[in-house]
Design a protein around this motif. Sequence first.
Motif, mmCIF file in Angstrom:
data_model
loop_
_atom_site.group_PDB
_atom_site.id
_atom_site.type_symbol
_atom_site.label_atom_id
_atom_site.label_comp_id
_atom_site.label_asym_id
_atom_site.label_seq_id
_atom_site.Cartn_x
_atom_site.Cartn_y
_atom_site.Cartn_z
ATOM 1 N N MET A 1 0.845 -1.194 0.000
ATOM 2 C CA MET A 1 0.000 0.000 0.000
ATOM 3 C C MET A 1 0.879 1.242 0.000
ATOM 4 N N GLY A 2 0.329 2.309 -0.547
ATOM 5 C CA GLY A 2 1.102 3.528 -0.675
ATOM 6 C C GLY A 2 1.311 4.228 0.650
ATOM 7 N N ARG A 3 2.272 5.126 0.631
ATOM 8 C CA ARG A 3 2.571 5.906 1.821
ATOM 9 C C ARG A 3 1.359 6.772 2.199
ATOM 10 N N GLY A 4 1.078 6.850 3.485
ATOM 11 C CA GLY A 4 -0.037 7.668 3.946
ATOM 12 C C GLY A 4 -1.341 6.921 4.037
ATOM 13 N N ALA A 5 -1.346 5.625 3.631
ATOM 14 C CA ALA A 5 -2.577 4.845 3.683
ATOM 15 C C ALA A 5 -2.926 4.475 5.121
ATOM 16 N N LEU A 6 -4.198 4.177 5.324
ATOM 17 C CA LEU A 6 -4.714 3.748 6.625
ATOM 18 C C LEU A 6 -4.965 2.246 6.580
ATOM 19 N N VAL A 7 -4.439 1.538 7.561
ATOM 20 C CA VAL A 7 -4.608 0.080 7.610
ATOM 21 C C VAL A 7 -5.067 -0.331 9.007
ATOM 22 N N VAL A 8 -6.162 -1.072 9.062
ATOM 23 C CA VAL A 8 -6.676 -1.647 10.309
ATOM 24 C C VAL A 8 -6.539 -3.160 10.179
ATOM 25 N N GLU A 9 -5.809 -3.784 11.094
ATOM 26 C CA GLU A 9 -5.503 -5.201 10.977
ATOM 27 C C GLU A 9 -6.032 -5.995 12.171
ATOM 28 N N ASP A 10 -7.027 -6.816 11.920
ATOM 29 C CA ASP A 10 -7.509 -7.812 12.884
ATOM 30 C C ASP A 10 -7.724 -7.218 14.273
ATOM 31 N N VAL A 11 -8.543 -6.163 14.333
ATOM 32 C CA VAL A 11 -8.781 -5.443 15.584
ATOM 33 C C VAL A 11 -9.940 -6.069 16.365
ATOM 34 N N TRP A 12 -9.677 -6.275 17.655
ATOM 35 C CA TRP A 12 -10.688 -6.815 18.579
ATOM 36 C C TRP A 12 -10.901 -5.810 19.705
ATOM 37 N N LYS A 13 -12.150 -5.711 20.153
ATOM 38 C CA LYS A 13 -12.455 -4.836 21.286
ATOM 39 C C LYS A 13 -13.712 -5.313 21.992
ATOM 40 N N SER A 14 -13.638 -5.373 23.328
ATOM 41 C CA SER A 14 -14.785 -5.748 24.149
ATOM 42 C C SER A 14 -14.955 -4.746 25.269
ATOM 43 N N TYR A 15 -16.197 -4.571 25.698
ATOM 44 C CA TYR A 15 -16.501 -3.784 26.885
ATOM 45 C C TYR A 15 -17.091 -4.757 27.904
ATOM 46 N N ARG A 16 -16.309 -5.016 28.959
ATOM 47 C CA ARG A 16 -16.686 -6.042 29.923
ATOM 48 C C ARG A 16 -16.890 -7.352 29.163
ATOM 49 N N ARG A 17 -18.078 -7.925 29.201
ATOM 50 C CA ARG A 17 -18.285 -9.198 28.522
ATOM 51 C C ARG A 17 -18.893 -9.039 27.135
ATOM 52 N N ARG A 18 -19.124 -7.800 26.749
ATOM 53 C CA ARG A 18 -19.738 -7.568 25.433
ATOM 54 C C ARG A 18 -18.665 -7.340 24.374
ATOM 55 N N ARG A 19 -18.621 -8.217 23.394
ATOM 56 C CA ARG A 19 -17.627 -8.092 22.329
ATOM 57 C C ARG A 19 -18.182 -7.180 21.241
ATOM 58 N N ILE A 20 -17.427 -6.141 20.896
ATOM 59 C CA ILE A 20 -17.859 -5.161 19.906
ATOM 60 C C ILE A 20 -17.210 -5.402 18.546
ATOM 61 N N LEU A 21 -15.888 -5.569 18.548
ATOM 62 C CA LEU A 21 -15.158 -5.828 17.302
ATOM 63 C C LEU A 21 -14.496 -7.194 17.390
ATOM 64 N N CYS A 22 -14.622 -7.959 16.326
ATOM 65 C CA CYS A 22 -14.138 -9.347 16.332
ATOM 66 C C CYS A 22 -13.223 -9.572 15.124
ATOM 67 N N GLY A 23 -12.064 -8.988 15.169
ATOM 68 C CA GLY A 23 -11.130 -9.166 14.060
ATOM 69 C C GLY A 23 -11.431 -8.265 12.876
ATOM 70 N N ALA A 24 -11.817 -7.041 13.145
ATOM 71 C CA ALA A 24 -12.137 -6.097 12.071
ATOM 72 C C ALA A 24 -10.866 -5.665 11.342
ATOM 73 N N SER A 25 -10.909 -5.719 10.014
ATOM 74 C CA SER A 25 -9.780 -5.297 9.184
ATOM 75 C C SER A 25 -10.292 -4.395 8.073
ATOM 76 N N LEU A 26 -9.481 -3.405 7.731
ATOM 77 C CA LEU A 26 -9.888 -2.413 6.745
ATOM 78 C C LEU A 26 -8.651 -1.759 6.155
ATOM 79 N N GLN A 27 -8.691 -1.477 4.856
ATOM 80 C CA GLN A 27 -7.610 -0.759 4.204
ATOM 81 C C GLN A 27 -8.174 0.419 3.418
ATOM 82 N N VAL A 28 -7.534 1.568 3.561
ATOM 83 C CA VAL A 28 -7.890 2.752 2.779
ATOM 84 C C VAL A 28 -6.617 3.182 2.050
#
Length: 214
Positions: A1-28
């Motif tokens: 990917m070119g310089r300055g691009a945004l990359v989200v790789e396999d992101v996980w996030k939970s609040y207490r026992r509630r899982r919000i993101l489960c391996g979210a990935s994104l490229q711009v």
Amino acid sequence: MGRGALVVEDVWKSYRRRRILCGASLQVPTGTLVGVVGENGAGKSTLLRIICGQLTPDAGAVRRPNRLGYCPQHVVLDETLTVDQHLRFFQVAYALPHLRRARELLEVLGCAEYRGERVGVLSGGTRQKVNLVLALMHDPPVLVLDEPYQGFDWQTYLRFWELAGKLRGRGRSVLVVSHMAYDMDRFDEVAELRDGTVRPLRGAAAPAEAARAR
């Protein structure tokens, strides 16, 4: 990917026992306009806060440039200050030598006449225009826009897309997040945040097709 691009790789996030993101990935990639849609409660705000560095993921990583433009859905304005005072405040924060770019953006979005007005007396749509200007005025390589056209009238809505196209043409990476997919043919790519992951949205125009549609 070119310089300055945004990359989200396999992101996980939970609040207490509630899982919000489960391996979210994104490229711009550099010089693209990407849309992400998702229902209310799908985790869009969590994803955006992680992308902008306001929130730490439980796992995964985000690669972003040092300069990022972020326009949140809720305006980040002080009602007691004028539009010009906001510009000067952010000029200092961004270490800008002048406000030429900011004033050009006010003209483009049709709100230059309100520079001397206190934000507290402005309409919701005008506040959102100022909110957008503050995110763009330092000309960052990556722009993350959360419901950026909320409250815009039709003419301003069209101006927004014209501006977004020009930014992409100058090599900027633009991510627009919304609860609905407006004008899908204006995007190079469209994805959906659902069940904690980001998935390509069927029917999104390919980059070459999107360019021809414009």
